[in-house]
Design a protein around this motif. Structure first.
Motif, short mmCIF file in Angstrom:
data_model
loop_
_atom_site.label_atom_id
_atom_site.label_comp_id
_atom_site.label_asym_id
_atom_site.label_seq_id
_atom_site.Cartn_x
_atom_site.Cartn_y
_atom_site.Cartn_z
N PRO A 201 17.00 47.29 -92.52
CA PRO A 201 16.09 46.61 -91.91
C PRO A 201 16.59 46.46 -90.29
CG PRO A 201 17.38 45.23 -93.42
CD PRO A 201 17.55 46.66 -93.84
N TYR A 202 17.87 46.55 -90.04
CA TYR A 202 18.46 46.44 -88.88
C TYR A 202 17.94 47.48 -87.86
CZ TYR A 202 21.13 45.72 -84.83
OH TYR A 202 21.76 45.81 -83.33
N LEU A 203 18.13 48.77 -88.49
CA LEU A 203 17.90 49.84 -87.58
C LEU A 203 16.34 50.11 -87.47
CD1 LEU A 203 20.58 52.49 -89.00
CD2 LEU A 203 20.51 51.06 -86.71
N ASN A 349 16.17 62.40 -90.56
CA ASN A 349 17.61 62.90 -90.87
C ASN A 349 18.48 61.90 -90.88
OD1 ASN A 349 16.62 65.49 -89.95
ND2 ASN A 349 17.10 65.37 -87.68
N PHE A 350 18.32 60.66 -90.40
CA PHE A 350 19.23 59.72 -90.77
C PHE A 350 19.26 59.23 -92.17
CE2 PHE A 350 20.73 55.25 -91.16
CZ PHE A 350 22.02 55.18 -90.62
N LEU A 351 18.08 59.17 -92.62
CA LEU A 351 18.07 58.95 -94.10
C LEU A 351 18.67 59.83 -95.05
CD1 LEU A 351 14.16 57.52 -94.35
CD2 LEU A 351 16.45 56.27 -93.85
N ASP A 352 18.45 61.13 -94.59
CA ASP A 352 19.30 62.22 -95.55
C ASP A 352 21.04 62.14 -95.56
OD1 ASP A 352 16.80 63.30 -96.36
OD2 ASP A 352 16.95 65.01 -94.59
N ALA A 353 21.28 61.67 -94.21
CA ALA A 353 22.90 61.57 -94.27
C ALA A 353 23.22 60.39 -94.70
CB ALA A 353 23.15 61.51 -92.64
N PHE A 354 22.48 59.26 -94.62
CA PHE A 354 22.73 58.06 -95.49
C PHE A 354 22.99 58.00 -96.86
CE2 PHE A 354 21.39 53.95 -97.05
CZ PHE A 354 22.40 53.16 -96.81
N LEU A 355 21.75 58.78 -97.30
CA LEU A 355 21.74 58.98 -98.91
C LEU A 355 22.89 59.77 -99.31
CD1 LEU A 355 18.14 59.02 -99.24
CD2 LEU A 355 19.43 57.18 -100.04
N THR A 356 22.99 60.91 -98.72
CA THR A 356 24.13 62.00 -98.86
C THR A 356 25.70 61.15 -99.12
OG1 THR A 356 22.98 63.61 -98.04
CG2 THR A 356 25.22 64.03 -98.70
N GLN A 429 23.33 65.04 -86.12
CA GLN A 429 24.33 64.27 -85.50
C GLN A 429 23.52 63.49 -84.36
OE1 GLN A 429 28.29 66.31 -85.04
NE2 GLN A 429 26.75 68.03 -85.56
N LEU A 430 22.54 63.85 -83.61
CA LEU A 430 21.75 63.32 -82.47
C LEU A 430 21.01 62.19 -83.28
CD1 LEU A 430 20.17 66.17 -80.66
CD2 LEU A 430 21.79 64.85 -79.74
N SER A 431 20.55 62.08 -84.18
CA SER A 431 20.03 60.90 -84.90
C SER A 431 20.97 59.89 -85.17
CB SER A 431 19.27 61.31 -86.29
OG SER A 431 18.52 60.19 -86.92
N LEU A 432 22.28 60.21 -85.78
CA LEU A 432 23.07 59.44 -86.27
C LEU A 432 23.58 58.72 -85.03
CD1 LEU A 432 25.11 58.16 -88.15
CD2 LEU A 432 26.69 59.98 -87.73
N GLN A 433 23.68 59.28 -83.64
CA GLN A 433 24.20 58.56 -82.47
C GLN A 433 23.06 57.83 -82.02
OE1 GLN A 433 27.09 58.77 -80.70
NE2 GLN A 433 26.11 57.00 -79.67
N HIS A 434 21.98 58.04 -82.02
CA HIS A 434 20.73 57.34 -81.70
C HIS A 434 20.76 55.75 -82.59
CE1 HIS A 434 16.70 56.37 -80.23
NE2 HIS A 434 16.37 56.06 -81.50
N GLN A 435 20.86 56.01 -83.98
CA GLN A 435 21.07 54.58 -84.54
C GLN A 435 22.22 53.92 -84.15
OE1 GLN A 435 18.50 54.12 -85.89
NE2 GLN A 435 17.74 56.47 -85.61
#
Length: 532
Positions: A201-203, A349-356, A429-435
């Motif tokens: 919810p925050y992001l 992309n962020f969801l993939d990284a978060f769930l992994t 990594q770009l998506s992670l930095q954006h978040q």
């Protein structure tokens, strides 16, 4: 709240040739719910467009709760580009069939709503399968009210490939079969999503406002909710009213919390709530719901994430007991009204990284104390997540949201790097930095963006979301369908209508016999104890 980074051995595991080869086989699917509205942002009262086929039997375009509530379902795929192209094409196909200048509502919180009686429950025809869907929804309406069911969102379906689980199984050398290990690790993943899921919810929360008609039956506004104007309510620091207690929630289910310690404990708890009579619902008659249990069916279970399995022959609880978990369904993602399709690959992309990440970080069992902290934290972030200097409860005491968020995104960095390496991209990594940037500046969140623009434009919830929805519809029409795609969707619609008619013409037992045979449940469990 969690160790600061992955163990070096796990980072080496991610970099191994076997895992790098496996990661591009991650499978994803997206389900998007959205309402049809009039041109001026009121709920449409028209029937599901005939040109979209049967809501009962169409494989990709159906309805969720209401006749006006579309649900678009992509097939699961390993191809990321294909996933988002399919999602786009489904929107374009819907746009071609809308009549009377109707719009598809781009937000999670609903538009202006009529009376409860005027909200039409989905129509699925006269077959037993259609009657089951209808009666189940009657139960939802009688239990929770129709207004809550009009909240829409995105479900992100995710599974790690067998080759990944095989490699991790060998790495950890656990004395389990691969199926047992895989199911155990999905519950491991789920526990971590519950722990760290407040970041959703925050992001990505994009529902800080609602039309005043959503709370039409309440005499006073809930604490922290204010009038924006005569027709709009909002939370000044809210991120997602949808994921708060004001949104899609069940006080009755919260009395019977399910454990996610293992497949066995989860299924035992799920069985109990499917059998446990609820004092709140047993007064309803058989025409008003499927049964008087805490849950009528497995699908009624609310929550931010669910373990899932697809099996056409077995009811879900039985299929999972026999065959284990196939994937997880992340349910805490708002429709982003600024994105034409509610979500995009950058967010995916962020969801993939978060769930992994959640699959690999340590994941102890959740105690009663931690369960309460998780629920409190989720509510705080949903209702006031952008408040400056906000602190969140943890097992180690209150900590600053910004500190927790930046620590979490930092810990995810090796996962994003491994995914980028496997795909030959820089997008993870770009998506992670954006978040991560959103934790440094909350004005970058979609919830803040929405309130800022509404203030600058001096408009309320319906006016702002209608304008965004109208722009997206114009985009759908501009993109259109290729002649081949148009023919394909016409064929799907025709076939689905024929399939529904065939079901209705088949000899059928009584509905009571049909339901008893299809949903017989015997798991020998004792009544679940209420939470203290």
């Amino acid at each position: 709240m969690f160790q600061k980074s992955l163990d070096n051995s796990l980072i080496a595991f991610l970099d191994s040739a076997e895992v790098q080869h496996a990661l591009p086989q991650i499978r994803r699917g997206i389900e998007r719910e959205m309402l049809r509205t009039t041109p001026h942002g009121a709920l449409a009262d028209s029937s599901h467009p005939h040109g979209l086929g049967s809501a009962l039997t169409h494989p990709y375009i159906t309805t969720d709760f209401a006749e006006s509530q579309l649900e678009l379902v992509t097939p699961a795929t390993t191809d990321r580009d294909e996933l988002y192209q399919t999602l786009a094409t489904l929107h374009h196909a819907v746009a071609r069939q809308l009549e009377n200048a109707e719009l598809v509502w781009s937000a999670s919180m609903p538009p202006a709503l009529p009376s409860e009686e005027a909200i039409r429950i989905g129509d699925y025809g006269s077959s037993n399968a259609g009657s089951l869907k209808r009666r189940y929804r009657e139960g939802l309406a009688n239990r929770y009210g129709k207004r809550m069911q009009m909240i829409s969102g995105i479900h992100y379906n995710f599974s790690l490939p067998t080759a990944f689980w095989q490699a991790l199984h060998a790495f950890e050398q656990r004395p389990l079969t691969l199926e047992e290990f895989t199911s155990e690790r999905y519950f491991h993943l789920i526990r971590n999503v519950l722990r760290y899921g407040w970041i959703m919810p925050y992001l990505f929360g994009a529902s800080p406002t609602a039309d005043a008609s959503y709370l039409a039956n309440q005499h006073a506004l809930p604490d922290g909710i204010l009038p924006w104007d005569d027709s709009t309510i909002y939370g000044p620091w809210a991120t997602s009213l949808r994921t708060s207690n004001l949104g899609y929630s069940s006080a009755e289910q919260s009395r019977y919390p399910l454990r996610f310690d293992s497949r066995q404990t989860y299924l035992a708890d799920l069985c109990r709530v499917l059998k446990q009579p609820s004092e709140r619902y047993t007064h309803l008659d058989t025409e008003q719901q499927l049964n008087g249990a805490v849950l009528q069916l497995e699908n009624e279970l609310y929550g931010s994430i669910r373990p899932k399995i697809v099996n056409a022959e077995l009811r879900p609880i039985v299929a999972m007991q026999r065959h284990g978990v196939q994937y997880v369904e992340l349910r805490s993602v708002d429709n982003n009204p600024y994105l034409a399709y509610g979500i995009d690959q950058h967010q995916g992309n962020f969801l993939d990284a978060f769930l992994t990440f959640c699959a690999l970080m340590p994941s102890p069992e959740i105690s009663d104390e931690e369960r309460q902290i998780i629920a409190t934290r989720q509510e705080i972030v949903s209702r006031q997540g952008r408040q400056p200097n906000l602190h969140l409860p943890t097992l180690e005491g209150d900590m600053a949201l910004q500190t927790l968020g930046l620590a979490l995104t930092t810990a995810m960095q090796p996962i994003a790097a491994a995914l980028d390496s496997a795909y030959g991209t820089a997008g993870y990594q770009l998506s992670l930095q954006h978040q991560a940037d959103k934790f440094a500046d909350s004005e970058l969140t979609p919830s803040a963006q929405l309130l800022t623009e509404m203030k600058a434009e001096n408009v309320g919830h319906v006016a702002k979301l209608t304008a965004l929805s109208r722009a997206h519809l114009a985009h759908y029409h501009q993109q259109g369908l290729t002649p081949e795609s148009a023919d394909y969707f016409e064929q799907l619609a025709t076939e689905s209508l024929a399939n529904q008619t065939a079901l209705e013409n088949e000899p059928q037992p009584s509905f009571e016999q049909f339901f008893a045979q299809k949903y017989q449940l015997d798991c020998g469990c004792e009544p679940l104890q209420q939470a203290g």
